[in-house]
Design a protein around this motif. Structure first.
Motif, mmCIF file in Angstrom:
data_model
loop_
_atom_site.group_PDB
_atom_site.id
_atom_site.type_symbol
_atom_site.label_atom_id
_atom_site.label_comp_id
_atom_site.label_asym_id
_atom_site.label_seq_id
_atom_site.Cartn_x
_atom_site.Cartn_y
_atom_site.Cartn_z
ATOM 1 N N LEU A 108 0.823 -1.321 -0.086
ATOM 2 C CA LEU A 108 -0.057 0.032 0.056
ATOM 3 C C LEU A 108 0.814 1.401 -0.028
ATOM 4 N N ALA A 109 1.940 1.204 0.630
ATOM 5 C CA ALA A 109 2.751 2.435 0.649
ATOM 6 C C ALA A 109 3.450 2.716 -0.438
ATOM 7 N N GLY A 110 3.873 1.322 -0.970
ATOM 8 C CA GLY A 110 4.715 1.545 -2.328
ATOM 9 C C GLY A 110 3.739 2.291 -3.465
ATOM 10 N N LEU A 111 2.460 1.702 -3.385
ATOM 11 C CA LEU A 111 1.634 2.183 -4.444
ATOM 12 C C LEU A 111 1.073 3.707 -4.332
ATOM 13 N N GLY A 112 0.941 4.153 -3.075
ATOM 14 C CA GLY A 112 0.669 5.407 -2.536
ATOM 15 C C GLY A 112 1.805 6.314 -3.073
ATOM 16 N N PRO A 133 6.068 -7.790 -4.846
ATOM 17 C CA PRO A 133 4.773 -6.966 -4.816
ATOM 18 C C PRO A 133 4.829 -6.010 -5.965
ATOM 19 N N ASN A 134 6.233 -5.738 -6.785
ATOM 20 C CA ASN A 134 6.353 -4.751 -7.529
ATOM 21 C C ASN A 134 5.554 -4.880 -8.752
ATOM 22 N N GLY A 135 5.380 -6.009 -9.347
ATOM 23 C CA GLY A 135 4.554 -6.113 -10.467
ATOM 24 C C GLY A 135 3.003 -5.931 -10.159
ATOM 25 N N PHE A 136 2.585 -6.265 -8.967
ATOM 26 C CA PHE A 136 1.064 -5.710 -8.845
ATOM 27 C C PHE A 136 0.944 -4.154 -8.667
ATOM 28 N N ILE A 137 2.078 -3.774 -7.671
ATOM 29 C CA ILE A 137 2.172 -2.137 -7.571
ATOM 30 C C ILE A 137 2.064 -1.533 -8.893
ATOM 31 N N GLY A 138 2.997 -2.052 -9.825
ATOM 32 C CA GLY A 138 2.950 -1.252 -11.253
ATOM 33 C C GLY A 138 1.723 -1.516 -12.006
ATOM 34 N N ALA A 139 0.900 -2.886 -11.867
ATOM 35 C CA ALA A 139 -0.224 -3.050 -12.533
ATOM 36 C C ALA A 139 -1.262 -2.137 -12.248
ATOM 37 N N VAL A 140 -1.363 -1.756 -11.009
ATOM 38 C CA VAL A 140 -2.626 -0.727 -10.383
ATOM 39 C C VAL A 140 -2.262 0.454 -10.949
ATOM 40 N N ALA A 141 -0.813 1.029 -10.939
ATOM 41 C CA ALA A 141 -0.394 2.389 -11.465
ATOM 42 C C ALA A 141 -0.849 2.430 -13.040
ATOM 43 N N SER A 142 -0.446 1.246 -13.736
ATOM 44 C CA SER A 142 -0.613 1.209 -15.096
ATOM 45 C C SER A 142 -2.138 1.124 -15.412
ATOM 46 N N ARG A 143 -2.665 0.467 -14.774
ATOM 47 C CA ARG A 143 -4.473 0.789 -15.148
ATOM 48 C C ARG A 143 -4.722 1.771 -14.964
ATOM 49 N N ALA A 171 -1.028 -12.058 -8.345
ATOM 50 C CA ALA A 171 0.011 -12.064 -9.582
ATOM 51 C C ALA A 171 -0.650 -12.236 -11.029
ATOM 52 N N ARG A 172 -1.794 -12.893 -10.998
ATOM 53 C CA ARG A 172 -2.451 -12.909 -12.134
ATOM 54 C C ARG A 172 -2.735 -11.721 -12.696
ATOM 55 N N MET A 173 -3.333 -10.890 -11.986
ATOM 56 C CA MET A 173 -3.761 -9.425 -12.198
ATOM 57 C C MET A 173 -2.729 -8.852 -12.811
ATOM 58 N N ALA A 174 -1.514 -9.005 -12.013
ATOM 59 C CA ALA A 174 -0.402 -8.101 -12.456
ATOM 60 C C ALA A 174 0.150 -8.555 -14.051
ATOM 61 N N MET A 175 -0.019 -9.853 -14.095
ATOM 62 C CA MET A 175 0.466 -10.535 -15.361
ATOM 63 C C MET A 175 -0.656 -10.144 -16.674
ATOM 64 N N GLN A 176 -1.861 -10.118 -16.328
ATOM 65 C CA GLN A 176 -2.686 -9.631 -17.323
ATOM 66 C C GLN A 176 -2.623 -8.273 -17.604
ATOM 67 N N GLN A 177 -2.208 -7.283 -16.756
ATOM 68 C CA GLN A 177 -1.872 -5.754 -17.182
ATOM 69 C C GLN A 177 -0.727 -5.592 -17.852
ATOM 70 N N ALA A 178 0.312 -6.356 -17.585
ATOM 71 C CA ALA A 178 1.462 -6.272 -18.374
ATOM 72 C C ALA A 178 1.490 -6.536 -19.725
ATOM 73 N N SER A 179 2.237 -5.447 -20.566
ATOM 74 C CA SER A 179 2.384 -5.528 -22.061
ATOM 75 C C SER A 179 3.515 -6.592 -22.326
ATOM 76 N N LEU A 180 4.595 -6.620 -21.491
ATOM 77 C CA LEU A 180 5.655 -7.472 -21.678
ATOM 78 C C LEU A 180 6.018 -8.127 -20.492
ATOM 79 N N MET A 181 6.541 -9.273 -20.333
ATOM 80 C CA MET A 181 7.135 -10.126 -19.194
ATOM 81 C C MET A 181 8.514 -10.679 -19.895
ATOM 82 N N THR A 182 9.515 -10.554 -18.945
ATOM 83 C CA THR A 182 10.718 -10.873 -19.171
ATOM 84 C C THR A 182 11.439 -11.865 -18.031
ATOM 85 N N ALA A 183 12.003 -12.994 -18.576
ATOM 86 C CA ALA A 183 12.642 -14.018 -17.682
ATOM 87 C C ALA A 183 13.891 -14.261 -17.950
#
Length: 434
Positions: A108-112, A133-143, A171-183
């Protein structure tokens, strides 16, 4: 281009190993004329060293620009900031208890903090390291903002995401929002994509690289370090002189990493006890600390190979180059316990002109060309590893030639400059699509 980076591992003081690959990537972004703003959770070590975060200090390299580091606090009092910075997991297998207690506050603090800062600092793309947590934080901000999101998964992502139903949902919410993923390994990509197979097409395999200018072949201090390793072992064992081997000098095998199961360092310990290596003048140098160190030291005693090992603990970042240059070969015997990405030590050793013997998992095949820049062996097989070590120990010329080809691979494809160009090509495409 303005790149926003999200991470929970980042160097807090000179010599800190936490998230050095994230810092190196950001530095190369800046070197290639990109603007970088990085968000990370606060840690007491930033204040304890009474130092500015390394990324904010003027860089020694002429081309390296500034990285705008923005820390956020998520708990009070200050000493309770204990998440991230290589402390969140037990043996890289499960999230520690304080992760469940403090994780929601960090998220929550990171997203805020991110959303508040984006009122005045608006990146063109968000690049999150680690799915949670960063993918999910980024997904909310991206949305909320429409900024394209890229998520990179370095290693423990599948374990964290599978910890419970809530984490799997996030995790699924983050991946669905992402336009690209790398591994940085096919194993890791497949493990993460199993949470939601519909995102598999979003992946590109891009390793975390190394700086060919910072780590290069260099003989400075090598002789002294090798002499130190061949002296009487710290446990009081006998000095290794020859072990009935024709090799005048010991063959130095280096392992670098945290002492956790997935690194597979116990495979090397068992390999040293194999008959093919019994009379070989080999010394294994173990760099790192971790939950399994004491267990593996006991194993070495039980197998009768303790006198062939040197446990040197953590080595500061500014000294690790000497260790790579002082060894004859790096061994990375990683295992799927759990799945992992490519260990940065593989590329660091190659950058210093050393061959690598690695297992066929954890991204090693992305870096090691079998028979050319090193050798690939079966996972969790002491016998296979022992025979590979015997091959190189008995053929110094081949070992040297492999090391030369390894250095060339870093310069051409596996160093940060070419890897960052791959990222920027992706980022440009995503920005144009928005």
């Amino acid at each position: 281009m303005h790149i926003g980076v999200l991470t929970h591992n980042y160097p807090r003081f000179p010599g800190d190993f936490s998230g050095t690959f994230v810092e190196a990537l950001c530095r190369e972004f800046a070197c290639q004329q990109q603007q970088v703003t990085l968000w990370a959770p606060y840690d007491p070590a930033y204040a304890a060293t009474n130092a500015v975060a390394p990324a904010q200090q003027p860089a020694s390299e002429p081309c390296a620009g500034q990285i705008n580091l923005r820390l956020y606090r998520y708990v009070w009092p200050q000493r309770l900031h204990q998440l991230g910075y290589m402390r969140s997991m037990h043996s890289d297998l499960a999230l520690r208890r304080d992760g469940y207690l403090l994780g929601p506050f960090l998220l929550l603090a990171g997203l805020g903090k991110l959303l508040r800062d984006m009122r005045t600092v608006r990146p063109d793309v968000l690049h999150a390291h680690w799915l949670l947590p960063n993918g999910f934080i980024g997904a909310v901000a991206s949305r909320l903002t429409g900024i394209p999101l890229v998520i990179s998964v370095p290693g423990s992502d599948a374990q964290i995401a599978n910890a419970n139903p809530l984490f799997r949902t996030l995790a699924r919410m983050a991946m669905q929002q992402a336009s690209l993923m790398t591994a940085n390994s096919a194993d890791l990509r497949d493990a993460v994509a199993s949470l939601d197979p519909t995102v598999l097409h979003k992946f590109d395999l891009i390793v975390y690289g190394t700086d060919p200018n910072a780590l290069r072949p260099d003989s400075t201090g090598v002789a002294a370090l090798r002499a130190q390793w061949t002296a009487t072992p710290p446990d009081g064992g006998s000095k290794i002189v020859n072990r009935q081997s024709p090799m005048a000098e010991p063959f130095i095998v280096l392992c670098v990493g945290r002492m956790v199961y997935k690194k597979g360092f116990d495979t090397l310990i068992r390999a040293l006890a194999e008959p093919v290596l019994r009379n070989c003048n080999i010394i294994g140098v173990m760099v790192g600390e971790g939950d399994q160190k004491a267990e593996w030291q006991t194993l070495a005693q039980q197998l009768g190979v303790a006198d062939r090992l040197r446990w040197v603990g953590n080595v500061p970042k500014n000294e690790i180059g000497r260790y790579y240059n002082a060894c004859d070969v790096l061994v990375n015997p990683a295992v799927r316990k759990p799945v992992d990405g490519l260990n940065v030590c593989v590329l660091d050793a190659m950058s210093c002109g050393k061959p690598v013997i690695g297992s066929t998992v954890a991204g090693n095949p992305l870096a090691i060309t079998d028979g050319e820049t090193g050798l690939l062996v079966e996972e969790n097989s002491p016998t296979a590893l022992a025979h590979a070590l015997a091959q190189l120990a008995g053929d110094p010329l081949r070992c040297q030639q492999m090391g030369q080809r390894a250095r060339l691979a870093i310069e051409q494809t596996l160093g940060w400059p070419p890897l960052v160009r791959r990222y920027l090509t992706h980022f440009d495409r995503l920005i144009q699509m928005t």
